[in-house]
Design a protein around this motif. Sequence first.
Motif, PDB file in Angstrom:
ATOM      1  N   VAL A   1      -6.105   4.093  -1.143  1.00  0.00           N
ATOM      2  CA  VAL A   1      -6.343   3.129  -2.214  1.00  0.00           C
ATOM      3  C   VAL A   1      -7.827   3.063  -2.559  1.00  0.00           C
ATOM      4  O   VAL A   1      -8.203   2.994  -3.725  1.00  0.00           O
TER       5      VAL A   1
ATOM      6  N   TYR B   1      -4.022  -5.232   0.273  1.00  0.00           N
ATOM      7  CA  TYR B   1      -2.863  -4.427   0.655  1.00  0.00           C
ATOM      8  C   TYR B   1      -2.706  -4.412   2.165  1.00  0.00           C
ATOM      9  O   TYR B   1      -1.602  -4.615   2.702  1.00  0.00           O
TER      10      TYR B   1
ATOM     11  N   LEU C   1       0.332  -4.887  -5.145  1.00  0.00           N
ATOM     12  CA  LEU C   1       0.596  -3.534  -5.643  1.00  0.00           C
ATOM     13  C   LEU C   1      -0.224  -3.136  -6.864  1.00  0.00           C
ATOM     14  O   LEU C   1      -0.869  -2.077  -6.853  1.00  0.00           O
TER      15      LEU C   1
ATOM     16  N   HIS D   1      -2.380   0.251  -6.537  1.00  0.00           N
ATOM     17  CA  HIS D   1      -1.880   1.502  -7.105  1.00  0.00           C
ATOM     18  C   HIS D   1      -2.667   1.923  -8.342  1.00  0.00           C
ATOM     19  O   HIS D   1      -2.770   3.112  -8.637  1.00  0.00           O
TER      20      HIS D   1
ATOM     21  N   SER E   1      -2.420   7.543  -6.278  1.00  0.00           N
ATOM     22  CA  SER E   1      -1.481   6.603  -6.899  1.00  0.00           C
ATOM     23  C   SER E   1      -0.089   7.203  -6.962  1.00  0.00           C
ATOM     24  O   SER E   1       0.911   6.517  -6.724  1.00  0.00           O
TER      25      SER E   1
ATOM     26  N   LEU F   1       1.478   6.994  -3.619  1.00  0.00           N
ATOM     27  CA  LEU F   1       1.727   5.602  -3.227  1.00  0.00           C
ATOM     28  C   LEU F   1       2.954   5.055  -3.938  1.00  0.00           C
ATOM     29  O   LEU F   1       3.823   4.428  -3.332  1.00  0.00           O
ATOM     30  N   SER F   2       3.026   5.281  -5.268  1.00  0.00           N
ATOM     31  CA  SER F   2       4.124   4.707  -6.040  1.00  0.00           C
ATOM     32  C   SER F   2       5.416   5.471  -5.824  1.00  0.00           C
ATOM     33  O   SER F   2       6.501   4.897  -5.823  1.00  0.00           O
TER      34      SER F   2
ATOM     35  N   ALA G   1       1.335   0.883 -12.993  1.00  0.00           N
ATOM     36  CA  ALA G   1       1.550   0.169 -11.730  1.00  0.00           C
ATOM     37  C   ALA G   1       2.541  -0.980 -11.916  1.00  0.00           C
ATOM     38  O   ALA G   1       3.423  -1.187 -11.073  1.00  0.00           O
TER      39      ALA G   1
ATOM     40  N   THR H   1       5.928   0.196 -11.899  1.00  0.00           N
ATOM     41  CA  THR H   1       6.477   0.369 -10.550  1.00  0.00           C
ATOM     42  C   THR H   1       7.078  -0.938 -10.042  1.00  0.00           C
ATOM     43  O   THR H   1       8.165  -0.961  -9.463  1.00  0.00           O
TER      44      THR H   1
ATOM     45  N   PHE I   1       1.793   8.891 -13.234  1.00  0.00           N
ATOM     46  CA  PHE I   1       0.452   8.605 -12.710  1.00  0.00           C
ATOM     47  C   PHE I   1      -0.452   9.820 -12.859  1.00  0.00           C
ATOM     48  O   PHE I   1      -1.645   9.685 -13.175  1.00  0.00           O
TER      49      PHE I   1
END
Lengths: 497, 311, 93, 97
Positions: free
Chosen positions: A157, A172, A236, A240, A248, A251-252, A309, A312, A358
């Motif tokens: 991140v 986070y 989030l 993200h 990203s 992560l997503s 984000a 998501t 992303f």
Amino acid sequence: MQATGWGALPMLAVMLPVLAMVVALPLGARRAERLTLAMLPAGLALAIGTAVAVQVGGAPVVHLLGHWSPPLGLAFRADGLAAAMLLTAAVVIGAVAIFARADFGTKAGQPERREAFAFWPLLLAVWSAINLAVVANDLFTLYVALELLTFAAMPLVCLDGSRTTMEAALRYLMFALLGSVLYLLGVALIYGACGTLDITLLARMAPDQPAVILAIVLMTVGLLAKTALLPLHLWLPPAHAGAPAAASAVLSALVIKGSFVLLLRLWFGVMAGQPMPGAAQILAGLGAAAILLGSVAALREARLKLLVAYSTVAQIGYLFLMFPLLASVAADSQVAAMAWSGGAVQAVSHAFAKAAMFLAAGIMAARFGHDRIVELGGAGRAMPVTLLTFGLAGLSLMGVPPSGGFAAKWLLLSAAIGAGQWWWALVVLGGGLLTGGYVYRVLASGLRAGEGAPDPAPIAWQRDGVALGLAVISVVLGFLPLAAFGLVQVGRLGVLP
Amino acid sequence: MIADLLLAAAIAAVATGSVLARRAFTAVALFIAYGLLLSLAWVRLAAPDVAMTEAAIGAGLSGVLLLGAVRRLGPHADAPANLPPGLLLTALIGIGCAGVAAALGAAILWLPEPAPTLAPQVAAALPTTGLGNAVTGVLMSFRGLDTLLEAAVVVLAVIAVWSLAPDGGWGSAPGARQPVVGRGPLSLLARMLPPIGIVVAAHILWVGADAPGGKFQAAAILAAMWLLPWLAGLATPPRIAAPWLRMAVVAGPVLFIVVGLAGAAVEGAFLAYPPGWAKPLIKSIEVVLTASIAVALALLVMGPPEPDAPR
Amino acid sequence: MSATIFGLLGAALVGIGLFGMLVRVSGVLRLLSFNVLGGGIFLVFGVVARRGAGAGLAGDPVPQALVLTGIVVAFAATTLAVALLLRLGRDGE
Amino acid sequence: MSLLANGFTIVAVLAGLVFFVAGTAGLLRFPDTSSRLHALTKADHLGLGLIVLGLLPQVGGVGEAARLLAIWALVMLSSAAVGPMIARLTRGQEGAE
């Protein structure tokens, strides 16, 4: 539990990335990058092998570690859902690794940079952790998997080292740590009540002690915090959106799915004997609220990466619509099978579509030097492939036929009607419209003639290529015949004898 | 019984004090006391292995880490990151937490009788490993995967902490430069204690196969024996770019995974030890793993490399 | 008997730590609360282990081993959070 | 003989406890850090010393006795090092440099 043939495949799919992650530290950034790239085909082959073994055998693939069988020992158990997630992870990680070479690559003779040093082992760590989270069958091993996932995701991140992303990373981390300890507390209670942590054994026991119920409640809250279901989603969007595009995407697409799969195993494995329709309705209600509020936030968002984000946040909501459908019908019924497939396909197709989105957003932001949506004019002329990628991924998220997102939403819709819970069908339809709204905003802005269209920065064609590839996969999933989704039905815990 | 009640009351009081303390320094001091008292509770629960780990890591290393953080943050340590919740919200949270604690207490009181346990199975399977300490048997054989993954988590934590380095300092030595204290008492301690500590750590590791003790406890002591001279300004840690340092961090986990994969190749299951080889293999892994974890724990306490650290 | 006492203590510590994590606003104090909470959870494991004594063992070694792993993992998490806090504090100067 | 040894243990350990209680009281009641440190270190040295001394007749072998004595020695060493450090810190930063 018996070990089965081909059990070594999922075991290697977990252990090889772990080994590579550890070895990457002394190798240094440049050789770690090469090692990661070399790992990609091996990992993909292992995932395909596992999926074939599961599909052909029609049963989960099991590996007993050290030949000790549960409850004393630990088992890896790759069922259909796990195989699908292994495949998804292998493809997404592969695409992201190729995409990331431009940002985190190290040229010959160049000194090691901090970002490059960290990125490759962190990517390998995410890969091993997500694989572990879907094949491990022991609740404590899964705790370690969740921590591995957090420790890898948190530094991703804030890889750019700015104060904003550091604050996002800290937030986070606090959410994730709180989620972990609640989960761990549940593990303690379950061991105290049942004397085993093996999911399959627990499912056979069908425990109903108060301690187990409390444990499941605590673990559910903890995992929801990690999956970022509204109202535990606050961490989030900044995390993200602030991460580098490649991070990203991972992560997503993947990280939040680890805790989600675990949640499914708890609810429809460990607690399969105790349907909790009331609680499941609440979860789906939160999911519906996430779809609505996440989409509205995305509609109003001025920045492209934040829009993605918030999307998501909304798409996570869909994953929870399967809970009341599965909880209210017999586990071996057609409706349950549809709901299960719908949720699984949603998880997989969202992974591909969101990773593509992303990456596309990252390419645009790199080219424009900013990601303000209203100022994206000229993107359609300057970077048509990127905008096409964004559009295709958006189609899948909306659920326009034929796409993976359509298959997922259609399955959920039919299951909702089959279960007599038509209100969730309305949520699915309404969510699709809202998704269309925010995807349209970006496309419309990008297709406008822009006076300030930027000079084309030299960006490797591979970056557009892999992003487009992911978007195409998310669409092509919808062309698969429904029977192909039979894979995710193999070894579903609730329907085992 | 009365001793247990007193101990429990003391632990609860210290924990409350630590959580509610006005100043960060007070909170950390109380937290260290909390860790030490907790290790007494572990002795009362007949878990000497855990008692040693809790004292060494939970109180010792965590204490050093947090004290260092409070000192380096200075007034920032007490500064709120955002607004504290209002009185009403605080009360609601308090009621909620009390509810969680009450539900948890009730669930613990209602745990089934007789308690489900794996102790008989562990006792039955332990002879095949050749080990005498059941906890070591669980850690290195029956649940060896967990231990292996945990070693990987520690390596990952080192990578993650280093990735938080400020720009400009990449490759330099970890942690802020410590002032040299010269001939003071700390310097004396930093010179006298490490030889003793290393002997103690080796002893704890060696007996760990058959008696309370083992790699985590030994590694924590070894890490402290490196941190002490560092804090006294007597030892400069190597640059994080140093190949041997990175090798040292990963040697144990790599050996563990390689042995595991060899087990898969030879015996058909990851981490399966060939008959008769279990104890020597476990001992070798433990020795190397102890060294790696010790280095990693010390590096984690020191923190990311700093630009003002000596190059 | 001591298992019951420490079991209830573990439950209380969970409540105390949770309260601290939700109410305290300074990063260091939040982290301390996380560790207090962790200590309480480990204690619950210890109580489970003690109740499972048998076969010549004073406690079930499986939960004891889980706690050893858990303590190291929690420590690693603490170091990560401290590194972040220090970085944020330093930038704030 | 064993009666004598047990009696010695009881007396020594009790005496050690008295020092600990006195030291704790001093820690809580004394006005400033220096006198508190004084109370603490005296309690450490005498209290722990008497307890170790009292336990010595009860041990099973030379190894155990050596470990007990080592514990005592380590506590002496660390408190000898830590006491002056705390004292110096509380005297203010100018004295520490």
